[in-house]
Design a protein around this motif. Structure first.
Motif, PDB file in Angstrom:
ATOM      1  N   ARG A  70       9.493  -8.898   0.310  1.00 12.74           N
ATOM      2  CA  ARG A  70       8.204  -8.301   0.996  1.00 12.74           C
ATOM      3  C   ARG A  70       7.238  -9.449   1.084  1.00 12.74           C
ATOM      4  O   ARG A  70       6.330  -9.638   2.057  1.00 12.74           O
ATOM      5  CB  ARG A  70       7.692  -7.005   0.102  1.00 12.74           C
ATOM      6  CG  ARG A  70       8.558  -5.972   0.379  1.00 12.74           C
ATOM      7  CD  ARG A  70       7.877  -4.734  -0.276  1.00 12.74           C
ATOM      8  NE  ARG A  70       7.579  -4.938  -1.605  1.00 12.74           N
ATOM      9  CZ  ARG A  70       8.719  -4.956  -2.445  1.00 12.74           C
ATOM     10  NH1 ARG A  70       9.822  -4.640  -2.365  1.00 12.74           N
ATOM     11  NH2 ARG A  70       8.293  -5.221  -4.053  1.00 12.74           N
ATOM     12  N   THR A  71       7.086 -10.325   0.092  1.00 18.00           N
ATOM     13  CA  THR A  71       5.947 -11.351   0.076  1.00 18.00           C
ATOM     14  C   THR A  71       6.466 -12.339   1.157  1.00 18.00           C
ATOM     15  O   THR A  71       5.608 -12.891   1.877  1.00 18.00           O
ATOM     16  CB  THR A  71       5.750 -11.890  -1.193  1.00 18.00           C
ATOM     17  OG1 THR A  71       5.390 -10.871  -2.091  1.00 18.00           O
ATOM     18  CG2 THR A  71       4.656 -12.933  -1.217  1.00 18.00           C
ATOM     19  N   SER A 118       5.832 -11.136   4.628  1.00 12.21           N
ATOM     20  CA  SER A 118       4.497 -10.913   4.899  1.00 12.21           C
ATOM     21  C   SER A 118       4.105 -12.521   5.178  1.00 12.21           C
ATOM     22  O   SER A 118       2.920 -12.610   5.737  1.00 12.21           O
ATOM     23  CB  SER A 118       3.547 -10.459   3.510  1.00 12.21           C
ATOM     24  OG  SER A 118       2.278 -10.733   3.823  1.00 12.21           O
ATOM     25  N   ARG A 169       2.140 -13.812   8.453  1.00 10.85           N
ATOM     26  CA  ARG A 169       0.803 -14.522   8.246  1.00 10.85           C
ATOM     27  C   ARG A 169       0.650 -15.846   9.095  1.00 10.85           C
ATOM     28  O   ARG A 169      -0.102 -16.274   9.641  1.00 10.85           O
ATOM     29  CB  ARG A 169       0.532 -14.705   6.961  1.00 10.85           C
ATOM     30  CG  ARG A 169       0.002 -13.220   6.337  1.00 10.85           C
ATOM     31  CD  ARG A 169      -1.023 -13.736   5.057  1.00 10.85           C
ATOM     32  NE  ARG A 169      -0.347 -14.224   4.052  1.00 10.85           N
ATOM     33  CZ  ARG A 169       0.463 -14.183   3.015  1.00 10.85           C
ATOM     34  NH1 ARG A 169       0.874 -13.044   2.818  1.00 10.85           N
ATOM     35  NH2 ARG A 169       1.009 -15.064   2.412  1.00 10.85           N
ATOM     36  N   GLN A 191      -3.639  -7.060   6.506  1.00 13.14           N
ATOM     37  CA  GLN A 191      -2.408  -6.297   6.125  1.00 13.14           C
ATOM     38  C   GLN A 191      -2.501  -6.556   4.488  1.00 13.14           C
ATOM     39  O   GLN A 191      -1.401  -6.142   3.706  1.00 13.14           O
ATOM     40  CB  GLN A 191      -1.096  -7.252   6.465  1.00 13.14           C
ATOM     41  CG  GLN A 191      -1.008  -7.106   8.025  1.00 13.14           C
ATOM     42  CD  GLN A 191      -0.405  -5.701   8.485  1.00 13.14           C
ATOM     43  OE1 GLN A 191       0.906  -5.405   8.492  1.00 13.14           O
ATOM     44  NE2 GLN A 191      -1.466  -4.902   9.092  1.00 13.14           N
TER      45      GLN A 191
END
Length: 648
Positions: A39-40, A43, A47, A315
């Motif tokens: 998930r990181t 993300s 970004r 987010q």
């Protein structure tokens, strides 16, 4: 199977090649192997952007920069200052006309002007019935009412300023009818009685007041409510005195035009329809330019868009998703190029799911089994690249020769088998299956020769997951190593049984998905004793296999399972922890398991303890250089496996 063809009726091009997401997938994989959770990593990709396109960070920064520029564009008291200028102009012209007149009425008029209050709104109100001697003064005073009326209406209905530059009674009557019909339409919508036909009829009558041409009532309400909320924030941004004066002036101007009640009713309806908008609050504006009420309202509406976009692009709120970011908001705030950048990010996320690399899990998007296999292969390639560059040669050895004494029996071939083929039985199976005529071999025909010697291994890989691994930055390397070894065993040597065991305050078995999804908590403790206990259980399930235990750690044991079954943590290590861990080492040794240890730190206490473990067990202790852990672990596994074959 029969196939029928028909005309293509549109939709996605069936012959279009799959969207190329390799770069995006590889970037996610690199971050995961470096220690991030999926998930990181996803993300971070969203970004930073990919393939030269702006990511969410760039969109957010652009929104913030534009908002900062807008906040420095001017002050919000422009209309009030303009009214004061017009009032001063009217009074100056009137006094100039009264001065040469010697009559008492002129002196009385002068005294009336001298007695006007300093408050601009009160002065304007007291002059409502004044009989002007100067045509220029009368015109300046009339401009005040026209200015206020046009500013208020243009602030609420963008584009009316030009239409009201020279208003005539018929134009004002049209505006009054439009406001009345609009309020009726909103009231009907609030009661649930609104229809599309009602909106179409309204636009047919009053569409000239809405140049943005809304497609439905929701779009119209959204546009009007955004401006109404911005106008309220503008009033809140003025000082108390400025707010009171401007409110009074606008009330006077709207009452004279018989618009006050309708606009107040509209404001209430819009607030009820869109309570989610930022109606409260204020803004600190600065700059040399004096913004009028309408321009200030437009500026604050744009600021609200930019602030909302910056928050959405961050987010960093629960349940955040790219779907939350409205394309119309992005285009309104940053333009079409930003919309295209956002579409690129959405397509990457959508394609990762469509092509089976991401799936919806209990905690959001997770890597699918397909992505995990690719990640394991990537980790394995990285390890073998290091092995080859280090001059160790190709360790991917596949020996198809005999693994031990032949028993005379055979069995069906299974993927990964390395025993020699039983050619006679294989051909016989093909003949029986194919029948008379041409014989064709298939996978189900193959049989291999059985041997006596054990050729498989039971491998327990123990990975330290104490918080120090994250603090020292060694977790990513340990994760890569574990995934690489798991991929190697699963794909190249499926007859071997591997289990990954993570340990911190407690130990637990882990799948590749567990490794990839691991998020760090501030948990202290290195419970090697519990990990070795789970390793023995894994070895006991595979009694016929060669027992191998590999340990990756950066610290000496600081926890063990106490008599009550709970973890007992102590640093420096207590004698009870050391004794419990050594006792478990002895049990593994009696079981016949070799314990090879890979240390990620050269702290003297750790080195002394692990050397003692090696002495008691007969295993080896390694101190790999930074970045070489995977190379050491995989090479050790392959070497041990090759050694077992030669011993056979």
């Amino acid at each position: 199977m029969s196939i029928r063809y028909g005309a293509w009726h549109g939709g996605a091009d069936p012959l279009e090649p799959p969207y190329d997401i390799r770069q995006a997938l590889d970037e996610i994989g690199e971050d995961v192997l470096a220690g991030m959770s999926p998930r990181t990593a996803l993300s971070r990709l969203m970004r930073s952007g990919v393939d030269g396109r702006s990511g969410l960070d760039a969109l957010r920064q652009r929104a913030r920069n534009q908002a900062r520029k807008l906040r420095n564009s001017g002050r919000l008291d422009g209309t009030l200052n303009k009214v004061r200028q017009l009032l001063d102009q009217a009074l100056e012209s009137e006094r100039a006309a009264l001065f040469p007149d010697p009559s008492d009425s002129a002196r009385l008029a002068e005294s009336e002007l001298d007695a006007l209050p300093a408050d601009t709104s009160r002065a304007v109100r007291e002059l409502a019935d004044y009989q002007w001697r100067s045509p220029e003064a009368a015109a300046a005073y009339q401009q005040i009412s026209d200015l206020l009326r046009s500013e208020v209406l243009d602030a609420q209905f963008a584009g009316l300023r030009d239409a009201l530059a020279n208003p005539d009674p018929r134009a004002m009557e049209q505006i009054r009818r439009m406001l009345a019909d609009l309020n009726e339409l909103l009231d009907a919508d609030a009661r649930g009685e609104h229809t599309d036909a009602d909106f179409a009829e309204f636009m047919a009558k009053h569409g000239q007041f809405f140049p943005d041409n809304p497609a439905n009532l929701a779009e119209l309400v959204d546009s009007l409510a955004r401006r109404a909320a911005a106008a309220e924030r503008l009033m809140n941004s003025l000082t108390a005195q400025q707010r009171a004066e401007l409110s009074s002036l606008m009330d006077q101007a709207l009452s004279q035009a018989d618009l006050g009640d309708q606009l107040s009713r509209l404001q209430q309806s819009l607030r009820a329809a869109r309570p989610d908008l930022p109606w409260g609050g204020s803004e600190r504006m600065s700059g040399e330019q004096q913004l009028g009420y309408s321009d200030g309202t437009q500026a604050l509406a744009e600021l609200a868009d930019l602030d909302e976009l910056a928050e959405l692009a961050g987010q960093d709120y629960p349940g955040a998703s790219l779907a939350d970011i409205d394309e119309e908001l992005v285009e309104r705030a940053l333009g079409q190029q930003a919309v295209e950048d956002l579409d690129q990010l959405r397509r990457i996320e959508r394609e990762l799911q469509r092509q089976g690399y991401l799936e919806q899990g209990g905690r959001g998007l997770e890597l699918s089994p397909r992505a995990l296999r690719r990640l394991g292969s990537t980790a394995l390639r990285k390890v073998f690249a290091a092995l080859e560059s280090g001059g160790r040669g190709d360790h991917d050895v596949r020996d198809a020769g005999a693994a031990g004494e032949i028993t005379g029996a055979s069995r069906e071939w299974r993927f990964g088998d390395e025993q020699p083929l039983d050619v006679a039985r294989t051909v016989r199976n093909a003949v029986l299956r194919s029948g008379p005529g041409r014989v064709r071999l298939s996978a189900e025909d193959f049989e291999v020769v059985e041997t006596e010697r054990r050729s498989s291994a039971a491998v327990a890989l123990l990975v330290d997951m104490s918080y120090s691994m994250e603090l020292r930055g060694t977790w990513g390397e340990a994760k890569t190593t574990a995934l690489a070894l798991h991929a190697l065993v699963s794909t190249k040597y499926p007859q071997d049984a591997i289990e990954i065991i993570g340990f911190s305050d407690y130990a637990r078995t882990m799948t590749p998905r567990d490794l990839v999804n691991h998020d760090w908590e501030r948990v202290y403790g290195t419970n090697l004793q519990h990990a070795l206990m789970l390793a023995r259980r894994h070895l006991d399930k595979h009694r016929e296999a060669e027992p191998v235990i590999l340990v990756i750690t950066d610290g000496e044991p600081t926890a063990h399972l106490a008599a009550d079954g709970y973890s007992d943590f102590c640093w420096p290590p207590s004698s009870d922890t050391i004794a419990a861990t050594v006792a478990e080492v002895q049990r593994c040794t009696r079981r016949g398991a070799t314990i090879n240890i890979f240390m990620l730190d050269d702290e003297p206490r750790l080195v002394d303890f692990m050397q003692e473990v090696g002495r008691r067990n007969g295993g080896r202790v390694f101190l790999p250089k930074s970045g070489a852990l995977g190379e050491y672990v995989v090479a050790d596994y392959l070497k041990a496996r090759n050694g077992r074959r030669r011993a056979g």
